[in-house]
Design an enzyme around this catalytic site. Structure first.
Site, PDB file in Angstrom:
ATOM      1  N   ASP A  33      10.448   2.238  26.568  1.00 22.12           N
ATOM      2  CA  ASP A  33       9.447   2.461  25.517  1.00 22.12           C
ATOM      3  C   ASP A  33       8.052   2.438  26.141  1.00 22.12           C
ATOM      4  OD1 ASP A  33       9.707   1.745  22.144  1.00 22.12           O
ATOM      5  OD2 ASP A  33       7.722   1.900  23.083  1.00 22.12           O
ATOM      6  N   ASN A  34       7.145   3.265  25.607  1.00 18.78           N
ATOM      7  CA  ASN A  34       5.772   3.272  26.145  1.00 18.78           C
ATOM      8  C   ASN A  34       4.835   2.355  25.353  1.00 18.78           C
ATOM      9  OD1 ASN A  34       5.228   4.633  23.802  1.00 18.78           O
ATOM     10  ND2 ASN A  34       4.503   6.522  24.773  1.00 18.78           N
ATOM     11  N   ASN A  77       5.010  15.530  22.621  1.00 16.13           N
ATOM     12  CA  ASN A  77       5.766  14.281  22.707  1.00 16.13           C
ATOM     13  C   ASN A  77       7.213  14.462  22.232  1.00 16.13           C
ATOM     14  OD1 ASN A  77       5.362  11.188  23.080  1.00 16.13           O
ATOM     15  ND2 ASN A  77       6.601  11.453  21.240  1.00 16.13           N
ATOM     16  N   TYR A  90       5.862  17.371  11.979  1.00 16.26           N
ATOM     17  CA  TYR A  90       6.820  16.315  12.356  1.00 16.26           C
ATOM     18  C   TYR A  90       8.255  16.722  12.008  1.00 16.26           C
ATOM     19  CZ  TYR A  90       9.581  12.100  11.682  1.00 16.26           C
ATOM     20  OH  TYR A  90      10.595  11.171  11.691  1.00 16.26           O
ATOM     21  N   HIS A 123       2.968   2.868   5.800  1.00 17.97           N
ATOM     22  CA  HIS A 123       4.137   2.955   4.928  1.00 17.97           C
ATOM     23  C   HIS A 123       3.989   2.081   3.688  1.00 17.97           C
ATOM     24  CE1 HIS A 123       5.746   4.462   8.777  1.00 17.97           C
ATOM     25  NE2 HIS A 123       6.326   5.320   7.960  1.00 17.97           N
ATOM     26  N   ILE A 146      -2.072   4.534  -4.794  1.00 13.53           N
ATOM     27  CA  ILE A 146      -0.871   5.306  -5.136  1.00 13.53           C
ATOM     28  C   ILE A 146      -1.196   6.777  -4.902  1.00 13.53           C
ATOM     29  CG2 ILE A 146       0.739   5.911  -6.979  1.00 13.53           C
ATOM     30  CD1 ILE A 146       0.025   3.182  -8.256  1.00 13.53           C
ATOM     31  N   ARG A 171      11.652   7.805  -3.671  1.00 10.67           N
ATOM     32  CA  ARG A 171      12.233   7.782  -2.330  1.00 10.67           C
ATOM     33  C   ARG A 171      13.507   6.948  -2.333  1.00 10.67           C
ATOM     34  NH1 ARG A 171       9.374  11.185  -2.045  1.00 10.67           N
ATOM     35  NH2 ARG A 171       7.664  11.707  -0.631  1.00 10.67           N
TER      36      ARG A 171
END
Ligand code: UDP
Length: 342
Positions: A33-34, A92, A141, A189, A207, A221
């Site tokens: 991991d970076n 990436n 993404y 999040h 919201i 979700r």
């Protein structure tokens, strides 16, 4: 003697829970991991600092260890950021994954579990969303994840590898004893932000949109407990190790099958934390579909996987426990390191 597993991106939120589960089950894991979004404190066992764009370093790691399976979770993963920094995301996510696949080919590692996302569906037409829903990602993404899925399945067709691709819905919650949890800097999040408000670290939760075509106007979700997500990786690796070369692989949704609106999440968080949690109504966020709820029938049928920790209450209770405990101490250290560097 258990198999050796490389966990790329294992210092992140989901990766640290995956690593924890494999270690609990006696596997020999190495986390690579970076630490751009991950945290060293979240890694149990062997750790190698490195970037997926650094192919020489990857080559060295693959030369020094004989891995049986690679679990690849390393990615830039913020939908909003991906619109404004597309080159960063393409570089990436795509080049980084190509490097990993090249090293797997060179060093004869033939099994991979890859972290994909519900974002590959864009705004789905049918609910619950099955894996045969057309892929139509809106964000950069989501598109990078779609392309990587294709890279992996094309390689597998050539007998180059076998794979499990997991399309996560909204991973949430924390390790049941509060040892690991969600820590993004900055946090974007919903659940950790709501709990930051409950703790008094933020004044309110904004919201993002109250005029969606949903019963209360806010987005719905499918929140899936991160320990259940880790278990999907575990069952995926078991399948890869057992099935030999006979089957190329599977693409599988990982969700709870239940949808909750932003307002329902906030209301449940109020009950669990016994705090007020003030809200402010804001604009819609680009790339947010009104509703994303998974059908996880395929992974259940294939692996007997079930979302056993994924009630909204358990998700919020475990996340709250982590917030009140270890998150603050790691955050404190990280912030003070930043002050020293800054
Ligand atoms: N959300 C919100 N306010 C926030 C963060 C998120 O209203 O400060 C909403 C967001 O628009 C989405 C849901 O909460 O509908 C979950 O967002 P999150 O960023 O947690 O996950 P995503 O669905 O983007 O993967």
């Amino acid at each position: 003697m258990h198999e050796k597993i490389l966990i790329v991106g294992g210092a992140g939120y989901i990766g640290s829970h995956v690593n924890c589960l494999f270690k609990q089950n006696g596997f020999d894991t190495i986390t690579y991991d970076n630490l751009t979004t991950g945290h060293r404190e979240l890694v149990e066992g062997k750790f190698i600092f490195g970037d997926i764009l650094d192919i020489q370093n990857l080559d060295k790691v693959f030369s020094e260890h004989k891995f049986d399976v690679v679990i690849h979770l390393a990615a830039k993963s913020l939908i909003s950021e991906s619109y404004v920094k597309p080159i960063l995301y393409y570089d990436n996510n795509l080049v980084g994954t190509l490097n990993i696949l090249k090293m797997m080919e060179k060093h004869n590692v033939k099994k991979v579990v890859f972290s994909s996302t519900a974002s590959v569906y864009g705004t789905p037409m049918h609910h619950p969303v099955t894996e045969s829903e057309p892929l139509n990602p809106d964000s950069v993404y989501g598109f990078t994840k779609q392309v990587i899925e294709r890279m992996i399945t094309d390689t597998a067709k050539n007998k180059g590898l076998s794979y499990i691709i997991l399309r996560y819905f909204n991973a949430a919650g924390a390790e049941l004893n509060g040892k690991y949890g969600e820590l993004h800097i900055p946090e974007t999040h919903l659940i950790p932000l709501v709990l930051d408000v409950a703790m008094g670290l933020e004044s309110h939760i904004e919201i993002f949109g109250t005029d969606y075509d949903t019963p209360d106007g806010t987005c719905i979700r499918d929140y899936i407990h991160v320990v259940d997500v880790a278990d999907a990786h575990f069952k995926g690796v078991q399948w890869l190790l057992e099935q030999g070369e006979s089957d190329e692989g599977h693409i599988l949704n990982v969700g709870s099958g239940h949808g909750f609106s932003v307002l329902e999440v906030i209301e449940t968080a109020r009950k669990i934390t016994d705090e007020e949690i003030p809200t402010v109504e804001g604009q819609r966020r680009p790339g947010d579909p009104p509703k994303l709820v998974a059908s996880s029938e395929k992974i259940s049928n294939l692996f007997g996987w079930e979302p056993i920790h994924s009630s909204l209450e358990t998700i919020l209770e475990t996340a709250w426990n982590w917030h009140l405990g270890r998150k603050l101490s790691i955050l404190g250290k990280t912030e003070s390191i930043r002050q020293v560097i800054g």
